[in-house]
Design a protein around this motif. Structure first.
Motif, PDB file in Angstrom:
ATOM      1  N   MET A   1       0.756  -1.245  -0.021  1.00  0.00           N
ATOM      2  CA  MET A   1       0.044  -0.061   0.137  1.00  0.00           C
ATOM      3  C   MET A   1       0.912   1.225   0.275  1.00  0.00           C
ATOM      4  SD  MET A   1      -3.592   0.356   2.124  1.00  0.00           S
ATOM      5  CE  MET A   1      -3.122  -1.078   3.142  1.00  0.00           C
ATOM      6  N   THR A   2       0.346   2.269  -0.627  1.00  0.00           N
ATOM      7  CA  THR A   2       1.271   3.488  -0.679  1.00  0.00           C
ATOM      8  C   THR A   2       0.852   4.291   0.717  1.00  0.00           C
ATOM      9  OG1 THR A   2       0.693   3.583  -3.107  1.00  0.00           O
ATOM     10  CG2 THR A   2       1.450   5.671  -2.057  1.00  0.00           C
ATOM     11  N   ASP A   3       2.025   4.933   1.244  1.00  0.00           N
ATOM     12  CA  ASP A   3       2.087   5.690   2.203  1.00  0.00           C
ATOM     13  C   ASP A   3       1.724   7.194   1.911  1.00  0.00           C
ATOM     14  OD1 ASP A   3       2.927   7.366   4.163  1.00  0.00           O
ATOM     15  OD2 ASP A   3       4.057   5.845   5.316  1.00  0.00           O
ATOM     16  N   ALA A   4       0.754   7.812   2.879  1.00  0.00           N
ATOM     17  CA  ALA A   4       0.266   9.113   2.445  1.00  0.00           C
ATOM     18  C   ALA A   4       1.485   9.947   2.081  1.00  0.00           C
ATOM     19  CB  ALA A   4      -0.450   9.567   3.491  1.00  0.00           C
ATOM     20  N   LYS A   5       2.718   9.705   2.687  1.00  0.00           N
ATOM     21  CA  LYS A   5       3.994  10.543   2.253  1.00  0.00           C
ATOM     22  C   LYS A   5       4.501  10.263   0.977  1.00  0.00           C
ATOM     23  CE  LYS A   5       5.479   9.115   6.390  1.00  0.00           C
ATOM     24  NZ  LYS A   5       6.160   8.495   7.163  1.00  0.00           N
ATOM     25  N   GLU A   6       3.912   9.219   0.422  1.00  0.00           N
ATOM     26  CA  GLU A   6       4.382   8.983  -1.030  1.00  0.00           C
ATOM     27  C   GLU A   6       3.463   9.349  -1.970  1.00  0.00           C
ATOM     28  OE1 GLU A   6       5.286   4.786  -1.102  1.00  0.00           O
ATOM     29  OE2 GLU A   6       6.433   4.957   0.810  1.00  0.00           O
ATOM     30  N   TRP A   7       2.266   9.586  -1.684  1.00  0.00           N
ATOM     31  CA  TRP A   7       1.237  10.142  -2.771  1.00  0.00           C
ATOM     32  C   TRP A   7       1.695  11.370  -3.671  1.00  0.00           C
ATOM     33  CZ3 TRP A   7      -3.912  10.186   0.051  1.00  0.00           C
ATOM     34  CH2 TRP A   7      -4.390   9.205   0.540  1.00  0.00           C
ATOM     35  N   VAL A   8       1.552  11.170  -5.069  1.00  0.00           N
ATOM     36  CA  VAL A   8       1.886  12.350  -5.806  1.00  0.00           C
ATOM     37  C   VAL A   8       0.651  12.859  -6.030  1.00  0.00           C
ATOM     38  CG1 VAL A   8       2.662  12.774  -7.951  1.00  0.00           C
ATOM     39  CG2 VAL A   8       3.773  10.738  -6.743  1.00  0.00           C
ATOM     40  N   LEU A   9       0.598  14.204  -5.994  1.00  0.00           N
ATOM     41  CA  LEU A   9      -0.685  15.035  -6.212  1.00  0.00           C
ATOM     42  C   LEU A   9      -0.877  15.225  -7.557  1.00  0.00           C
ATOM     43  CD1 LEU A   9      -0.105  17.778  -3.349  1.00  0.00           C
ATOM     44  CD2 LEU A   9      -1.526  15.617  -3.232  1.00  0.00           C
ATOM     45  N   GLY A  10      -1.864  15.157  -8.352  1.00  0.00           N
ATOM     46  CA  GLY A  10      -2.422  15.351  -9.535  1.00  0.00           C
ATOM     47  C   GLY A  10      -2.541  16.770  -9.844  1.00  0.00           C
ATOM     48  N   ASP A  11      -3.186  16.923 -11.119  1.00  0.00           N
ATOM     49  CA  ASP A  11      -3.384  18.238 -11.699  1.00  0.00           C
ATOM     50  C   ASP A  11      -4.378  18.796 -11.051  1.00  0.00           C
ATOM     51  OD1 ASP A  11      -3.455  20.371 -13.376  1.00  0.00           O
ATOM     52  OD2 ASP A  11      -4.114  19.370 -15.069  1.00  0.00           O
ATOM     53  N   PRO A  12      -4.405  20.149 -10.584  1.00  0.00           N
ATOM     54  CA  PRO A  12      -5.544  20.751  -9.866  1.00  0.00           C
ATOM     55  C   PRO A  12      -6.506  20.988 -10.718  1.00  0.00           C
ATOM     56  CG  PRO A  12      -3.512  21.806  -9.000  1.00  0.00           C
ATOM     57  CD  PRO A  12      -3.199  20.793 -10.024  1.00  0.00           C
ATOM     58  N   ALA A  13      -6.098  21.303 -12.197  1.00  0.00           N
ATOM     59  CA  ALA A  13      -7.312  21.663 -13.072  1.00  0.00           C
ATOM     60  C   ALA A  13      -8.019  20.265 -13.464  1.00  0.00           C
ATOM     61  CB  ALA A  13      -6.568  22.000 -14.276  1.00  0.00           C
ATOM     62  N   ALA A  14      -7.359  19.244 -13.688  1.00  0.00           N
ATOM     63  CA  ALA A  14      -8.145  17.783 -13.689  1.00  0.00           C
ATOM     64  C   ALA A  14      -9.123  17.533 -12.642  1.00  0.00           C
ATOM     65  CB  ALA A  14      -7.130  17.005 -13.935  1.00  0.00           C
ATOM     66  N   THR A  15      -8.720  17.927 -11.410  1.00  0.00           N
ATOM     67  CA  THR A  15      -9.637  17.607 -10.177  1.00  0.00           C
ATOM     68  C   THR A  15     -10.723  18.690 -10.444  1.00  0.00           C
ATOM     69  OG1 THR A  15      -7.626  17.099  -8.726  1.00  0.00           O
ATOM     70  CG2 THR A  15      -9.529  18.043  -7.878  1.00  0.00           C
ATOM     71  N   ALA A  16     -10.506  20.032 -10.628  1.00  0.00           N
ATOM     72  CA  ALA A  16     -11.702  20.924 -10.729  1.00  0.00           C
ATOM     73  C   ALA A  16     -12.659  20.403 -11.980  1.00  0.00           C
ATOM     74  CB  ALA A  16     -11.233  22.228 -11.145  1.00  0.00           C
ATOM     75  N   ASP A  17     -12.137  19.818 -13.120  1.00  0.00           N
ATOM     76  CA  ASP A  17     -13.036  19.580 -14.036  1.00  0.00           C
ATOM     77  C   ASP A  17     -13.647  18.302 -13.492  1.00  0.00           C
ATOM     78  OD1 ASP A  17     -12.166  21.319 -15.793  1.00  0.00           O
ATOM     79  OD2 ASP A  17     -10.668  19.867 -16.867  1.00  0.00           O
ATOM     80  N   ALA A  18     -13.167  17.251 -12.864  1.00  0.00           N
ATOM     81  CA  ALA A  18     -13.960  16.350 -12.307  1.00  0.00           C
ATOM     82  C   ALA A  18     -14.855  16.681 -11.243  1.00  0.00           C
ATOM     83  CB  ALA A  18     -12.784  15.066 -11.455  1.00  0.00           C
ATOM     84  N   ILE A  19     -14.828  17.519 -10.486  1.00  0.00           N
ATOM     85  CA  ILE A  19     -15.696  18.043  -9.376  1.00  0.00           C
ATOM     86  C   ILE A  19     -16.841  18.836 -10.170  1.00  0.00           C
ATOM     87  CG2 ILE A  19     -16.206  19.795  -7.606  1.00  0.00           C
ATOM     88  CD1 ILE A  19     -13.320  18.909  -6.512  1.00  0.00           C
ATOM     89  N   LEU A  20     -16.638  19.554 -11.157  1.00  0.00           N
ATOM     90  CA  LEU A  20     -17.564  20.236 -12.059  1.00  0.00           C
ATOM     91  C   LEU A  20     -18.573  19.175 -12.720  1.00  0.00           C
ATOM     92  CD1 LEU A  20     -15.859  23.512 -13.214  1.00  0.00           C
ATOM     93  CD2 LEU A  20     -17.325  23.315 -11.626  1.00  0.00           C
ATOM     94  N   LEU A  21     -18.002  17.988 -13.078  1.00  0.00           N
ATOM     95  CA  LEU A  21     -18.749  16.990 -13.858  1.00  0.00           C
ATOM     96  C   LEU A  21     -19.718  16.423 -12.556  1.00  0.00           C
ATOM     97  CD1 LEU A  21     -19.252  15.171 -16.394  1.00  0.00           C
ATOM     98  CD2 LEU A  21     -17.496  13.846 -15.430  1.00  0.00           C
ATOM     99  N   LEU A  22     -19.173  16.356 -11.692  1.00  0.00           N
ATOM    100  CA  LEU A  22     -19.858  15.632 -10.595  1.00  0.00           C
ATOM    101  C   LEU A  22     -21.210  16.285 -10.218  1.00  0.00           C
ATOM    102  CD1 LEU A  22     -19.983  13.142  -8.301  1.00  0.00           C
ATOM    103  CD2 LEU A  22     -18.648  14.804  -6.772  1.00  0.00           C
ATOM    104  N   ALA A  23     -20.679  17.737 -10.166  1.00  0.00           N
ATOM    105  CA  ALA A  23     -21.892  18.560  -9.650  1.00  0.00           C
ATOM    106  C   ALA A  23     -22.943  18.897 -10.858  1.00  0.00           C
ATOM    107  CB  ALA A  23     -21.240  20.036  -9.442  1.00  0.00           C
ATOM    108  N   ASP A  24     -22.590  18.588 -12.024  1.00  0.00           N
ATOM    109  CA  ASP A  24     -23.807  18.546 -13.153  1.00  0.00           C
ATOM    110  C   ASP A  24     -24.243  17.155 -13.558  1.00  0.00           C
ATOM    111  OD1 ASP A  24     -23.220  21.046 -13.618  1.00  0.00           O
ATOM    112  OD2 ASP A  24     -21.767  20.867 -15.133  1.00  0.00           O
ATOM    113  N   THR A  25     -23.920  16.300 -12.386  1.00  0.00           N
ATOM    114  CA  THR A  25     -24.578  14.883 -12.832  1.00  0.00           C
ATOM    115  C   THR A  25     -25.909  14.831 -11.946  1.00  0.00           C
ATOM    116  OG1 THR A  25     -22.296  14.029 -12.877  1.00  0.00           O
ATOM    117  CG2 THR A  25     -24.074  12.300 -12.415  1.00  0.00           C
TER     118      THR A  25
END
Length: 64
Positions: A1-25
């Motif tokens: 399992m990945t330790d939280a310290k090893e997590w790589v953060l993704g693209d904030p714009a991609a996260t925003a797009d996913a949340i907007l898609l969720l909001a419109d569902t």
């Protein structure tokens, strides 16, 4: 399992797009896993389910 310290953060714009898609569902999920952490989360839940099933007789006995 990945330790939280090893997590790589993704693209904030991609996260925003996913949340907007969720909001419109029309019927959004109660929870949405963002990023590439699903395999780790599945492993955690698999272990929880295994443990709950192991203790099912005790759980059912507590019902009376």
């Amino acid at each position: 399992m990945t330790d939280a310290k090893e997590w790589v953060l993704g693209d904030p714009a991609a996260t925003a797009d996913a949340i907007l898609l969720l909001a419109d569902t029309e019927k959004p999920p109660r929870r949405l896993v963002l990023g590439n952490t699903l395999p780790e989360i599945e492993a955690i839940y698999a272990e929880r389910l295994r443990e709950w099933r192991e203790w099912a007789p005790v759980t059912e006995a507590a019902f009376g």
